[in-house]
Scaffold this motif. Sequence first.
Motif, PDB file in Angstrom:
ATOM      1  N   PRO A  76     -34.328  -3.683 -24.253  1.00  0.00           N
ATOM      2  CA  PRO A  76     -33.647  -4.800 -23.597  1.00  0.00           C
ATOM      3  C   PRO A  76     -34.451  -5.297 -22.403  1.00  0.00           C
ATOM      4  CG  PRO A  76     -32.559  -2.722 -23.094  1.00  0.00           C
ATOM      5  CD  PRO A  76     -33.564  -2.429 -24.151  1.00  0.00           C
ATOM      6  N   LYS A  77     -34.338  -6.592 -22.136  1.00  0.00           N
ATOM      7  CA  LYS A  77     -35.098  -7.198 -21.046  1.00  0.00           C
ATOM      8  C   LYS A  77     -34.565  -6.762 -19.691  1.00  0.00           C
ATOM      9  CE  LYS A  77     -36.806 -11.665 -19.390  1.00  0.00           C
ATOM     10  NZ  LYS A  77     -36.780 -13.136 -19.585  1.00  0.00           N
ATOM     11  N   PHE A  78     -33.256  -6.484 -19.625  1.00  0.00           N
ATOM     12  CA  PHE A  78     -32.636  -6.082 -18.360  1.00  0.00           C
ATOM     13  C   PHE A  78     -31.952  -4.725 -18.549  1.00  0.00           C
ATOM     14  CE2 PHE A  78     -32.623 -10.721 -18.590  1.00  0.00           C
ATOM     15  CZ  PHE A  78     -33.302 -11.054 -17.423  1.00  0.00           C
ATOM     16  N   PRO A  79     -32.730  -3.647 -18.632  1.00  0.00           N
ATOM     17  CA  PRO A  79     -32.151  -2.333 -18.948  1.00  0.00           C
ATOM     18  C   PRO A  79     -31.149  -1.844 -17.918  1.00  0.00           C
ATOM     19  CG  PRO A  79     -34.445  -2.121 -18.230  1.00  0.00           C
ATOM     20  CD  PRO A  79     -34.191  -3.579 -18.442  1.00  0.00           C
ATOM     21  N   GLN A  80     -31.372  -2.168 -16.628  1.00  0.00           N
ATOM     22  CA  GLN A  80     -30.453  -1.683 -15.605  1.00  0.00           C
ATOM     23  C   GLN A  80     -29.076  -2.328 -15.739  1.00  0.00           C
ATOM     24  OE1 GLN A  80     -32.809  -3.963 -15.331  1.00  0.00           O
ATOM     25  NE2 GLN A  80     -33.175  -4.574 -13.196  1.00  0.00           N
ATOM     26  N   ILE A  81     -29.050  -3.611 -16.145  1.00  0.00           N
ATOM     27  CA  ILE A  81     -27.771  -4.289 -16.358  1.00  0.00           C
ATOM     28  C   ILE A  81     -27.072  -3.695 -17.571  1.00  0.00           C
ATOM     29  CG2 ILE A  81     -26.672  -6.491 -16.916  1.00  0.00           C
ATOM     30  CD1 ILE A  81     -28.856  -7.898 -15.372  1.00  0.00           C
ATOM     31  N   GLU A  82     -27.828  -3.471 -18.642  1.00  0.00           N
ATOM     32  CA  GLU A  82     -27.249  -2.899 -19.861  1.00  0.00           C
ATOM     33  C   GLU A  82     -26.625  -1.538 -19.584  1.00  0.00           C
ATOM     34  OE1 GLU A  82     -28.370  -3.156 -23.630  1.00  0.00           O
ATOM     35  OE2 GLU A  82     -28.932  -5.264 -23.530  1.00  0.00           O
ATOM     36  N   GLU A  83     -27.338  -0.703 -18.848  1.00  0.00           N
ATOM     37  CA  GLU A  83     -26.847   0.652 -18.581  1.00  0.00           C
ATOM     38  C   GLU A  83     -25.550   0.615 -17.779  1.00  0.00           C
ATOM     39  OE1 GLU A  83     -28.248   4.746 -16.272  1.00  0.00           O
ATOM     40  OE2 GLU A  83     -29.608   3.030 -16.426  1.00  0.00           O
ATOM     41  N   SER A  84     -25.535  -0.195 -16.713  1.00  0.00           N
ATOM     42  CA  SER A  84     -24.340  -0.273 -15.867  1.00  0.00           C
ATOM     43  C   SER A  84     -23.167  -0.893 -16.620  1.00  0.00           C
ATOM     44  CB  SER A  84     -24.643  -1.093 -14.608  1.00  0.00           C
ATOM     45  OG  SER A  84     -25.634  -0.475 -13.823  1.00  0.00           O
ATOM     46  N   LEU A 309     -18.305   2.696  -7.138  1.00  0.00           N
ATOM     47  CA  LEU A 309     -18.700   1.649  -6.198  1.00  0.00           C
ATOM     48  C   LEU A 309     -19.865   0.846  -6.763  1.00  0.00           C
ATOM     49  CD1 LEU A 309     -18.583   3.594  -2.806  1.00  0.00           C
ATOM     50  CD2 LEU A 309     -17.079   1.738  -3.494  1.00  0.00           C
ATOM     51  N   LYS A 310     -20.811   1.556  -7.355  1.00  0.00           N
ATOM     52  CA  LYS A 310     -21.968   0.884  -7.947  1.00  0.00           C
ATOM     53  C   LYS A 310     -21.553   0.033  -9.139  1.00  0.00           C
ATOM     54  CE  LYS A 310     -26.474   1.862 -10.051  1.00  0.00           C
ATOM     55  NZ  LYS A 310     -27.475   2.914 -10.373  1.00  0.00           N
ATOM     56  N   LEU A 311     -20.689   0.570  -9.981  1.00  0.00           N
ATOM     57  CA  LEU A 311     -20.269  -0.159 -11.171  1.00  0.00           C
ATOM     58  C   LEU A 311     -19.528  -1.440 -10.820  1.00  0.00           C
ATOM     59  CD1 LEU A 311     -19.077   2.732 -13.508  1.00  0.00           C
ATOM     60  CD2 LEU A 311     -21.100   1.309 -13.779  1.00  0.00           C
ATOM     61  N   TYR A 312     -18.754  -1.403  -9.737  1.00  0.00           N
ATOM     62  CA  TYR A 312     -17.954  -2.566  -9.382  1.00  0.00           C
ATOM     63  C   TYR A 312     -18.578  -3.412  -8.278  1.00  0.00           C
ATOM     64  CZ  TYR A 312     -14.400  -0.700 -12.406  1.00  0.00           C
ATOM     65  OH  TYR A 312     -13.734  -0.244 -13.506  1.00  0.00           O
ATOM     66  N   GLY A 313     -19.784  -3.059  -7.872  1.00  0.00           N
ATOM     67  CA  GLY A 313     -20.496  -3.890  -6.912  1.00  0.00           C
ATOM     68  C   GLY A 313     -19.854  -3.932  -5.540  1.00  0.00           C
ATOM     69  N   ARG A 314     -19.321  -2.806  -5.073  1.00  0.00           N
ATOM     70  CA  ARG A 314     -18.643  -2.762  -3.781  1.00  0.00           C
ATOM     71  C   ARG A 314     -19.583  -2.287  -2.667  1.00  0.00           C
ATOM     72  NH1 ARG A 314     -15.471  -5.021  -6.818  1.00  0.00           N
ATOM     73  NH2 ARG A 314     -13.286  -4.461  -7.113  1.00  0.00           N
ATOM     74  N   LEU A 315     -19.257  -2.696  -1.439  1.00  0.00           N
ATOM     75  CA  LEU A 315     -19.897  -2.207  -0.213  1.00  0.00           C
ATOM     76  C   LEU A 315     -21.410  -2.441  -0.188  1.00  0.00           C
ATOM     77  CD1 LEU A 315     -17.920   1.139   0.265  1.00  0.00           C
ATOM     78  CD2 LEU A 315     -17.590  -1.007   1.491  1.00  0.00           C
ATOM     79  N   ILE A 316     -21.834  -3.614  -0.617  1.00  0.00           N
ATOM     80  CA  ILE A 316     -23.253  -3.965  -0.547  1.00  0.00           C
ATOM     81  C   ILE A 316     -23.547  -4.552   0.830  1.00  0.00           C
ATOM     82  CG2 ILE A 316     -25.083  -5.386  -1.541  1.00  0.00           C
ATOM     83  CD1 ILE A 316     -23.519  -5.388  -4.143  1.00  0.00           C
ATOM     84  N   GLU A 317     -24.615  -4.104   1.436  1.00  0.00           N
ATOM     85  CA  GLU A 317     -25.002  -4.593   2.760  1.00  0.00           C
ATOM     86  C   GLU A 317     -25.051  -6.119   2.786  1.00  0.00           C
ATOM     87  OE1 GLU A 317     -28.726  -2.893   3.764  1.00  0.00           O
ATOM     88  OE2 GLU A 317     -27.929  -0.905   4.195  1.00  0.00           O
ATOM     89  N   GLY A 318     -24.504  -6.693   3.843  1.00  0.00           N
ATOM     90  CA  GLY A 318     -24.559  -8.136   4.013  1.00  0.00           C
ATOM     91  C   GLY A 318     -23.454  -8.903   3.324  1.00  0.00           C
TER      92      GLY A 318
END
Length: 430
Positions: A76-84, A309-318
């Motif tokens: 896949p072109k975006f493996p990190q997106i696929e995995e998450s 938190l990572k899966l749901y995109g929470r608490l990202i700086e900024g």
Amino acid sequence: MPQEPKPKKKRVPITALTKRNICIKKRDNAKLRDEDLAREYGLDRSTITKILKNREKWLAIDPNSNNAKQKTQKSPKFPQIEESLATWLDMVLGEGAAVSDMQLQEKALEIAQTYGIRNEFQASNGWISKFKLRHQFRSGESPGAGDVSLQVNQQPTIPGTSVLSPAEHSYVNLFPTTYPHTNSKANQTNTLSLGTSTPSPFIPYGASHPTPMGTSYSPSRIYPIPSSITPNFSIENTAFLFCDYQNDIIGMNQNSQTLNQFLSRSRQLFRAVHQARQKRNSITSVSIGTSFRPGYPEVSPNNQNFVLLKLYGRLIEGTKGAEFIDGLVPAETEDDIVIKKRRLDAFYNTDLKMILESRNIKHIVLAGINTGGVILSTTRSACDMDFRITVVKECCFDGSETVQNVLMDEIFPRQGIAAMNVDVILNELR
């Protein structure tokens, strides 16, 4: 005369199932030569060698899956997106929820945003279809709706956590806690059976539901409270630690009267500390928050506290979610100290200890959300550093009533930590 170039040999596409069968034959007959397999399947010997080199991959293929019928296995072109996305989808479907293609696209775009590649990734209909094919998800009719629901064999979810559906962001306990069992065989009172625990059911603190320790929990007082922490309070050389009062963390807890009361009392304490600090230099205010860089390089897949938190995109700086909530925002002055942490414990890999020691702080007062998370972890470290510790009862919140009560009435007093009412502290600050 110049030699004519040899015609390129036509590539023979073969399915993953065929590659699996080749590996099985070689496994079952070690004396079988690559040349023999190449002749049998009409392939080059080098192709057979490459297939056998990746035998673990091909043997793991499910012969009844869609993947087994595919003739190409492109990365896949975006493996990190696929995995998450695949991990998130397994968890949601494991709860029996239905996920439409549109919801899948929205989640994929949200994940792409966390990795900082939103402009490169479009989550097209074609990509979604190929994603489902690659990960062996199948479509079916969603009950009572025209959406397409995805179904998959149920996967185990992270112990002690609730799973959000993509359609509605209900709350989730991102900091799993445990509670002690009652020892009903020993006697009829609520004594603690030490060393035995099960995942918390995450009943909102203050709810009227029966708790796992019985409908009328009362402290057992197996161990007497040390006389050294008889309620008394001094604000000399004291630091007030306000922990994890952030939009994302508050938003992940079910709205309730108890939560609102906790926030109201916390804001009251925050204001009182800042007013008292104008008169007394011995008071320090520290605002502590959890946040991560885009892409979450700090989050290990082994850390069950933060994987959601990572899966749901929470608490990202900024982002707005990582900011402190209204009424608990530190002032932009050198007197208001802000600590950024990557784990539950406010001392772990931060400069909090150095700052407290440089100000000759001997006593810390803790308030914050998730008593069984940041408060418990931070008090354990502070105990080992020989700080005097006070936790403010009404200004600490946990999603489990049992966890809150056991910590405040049993664990903290037994370990020499004063659990005090906020009014006592407010009177001292006046």
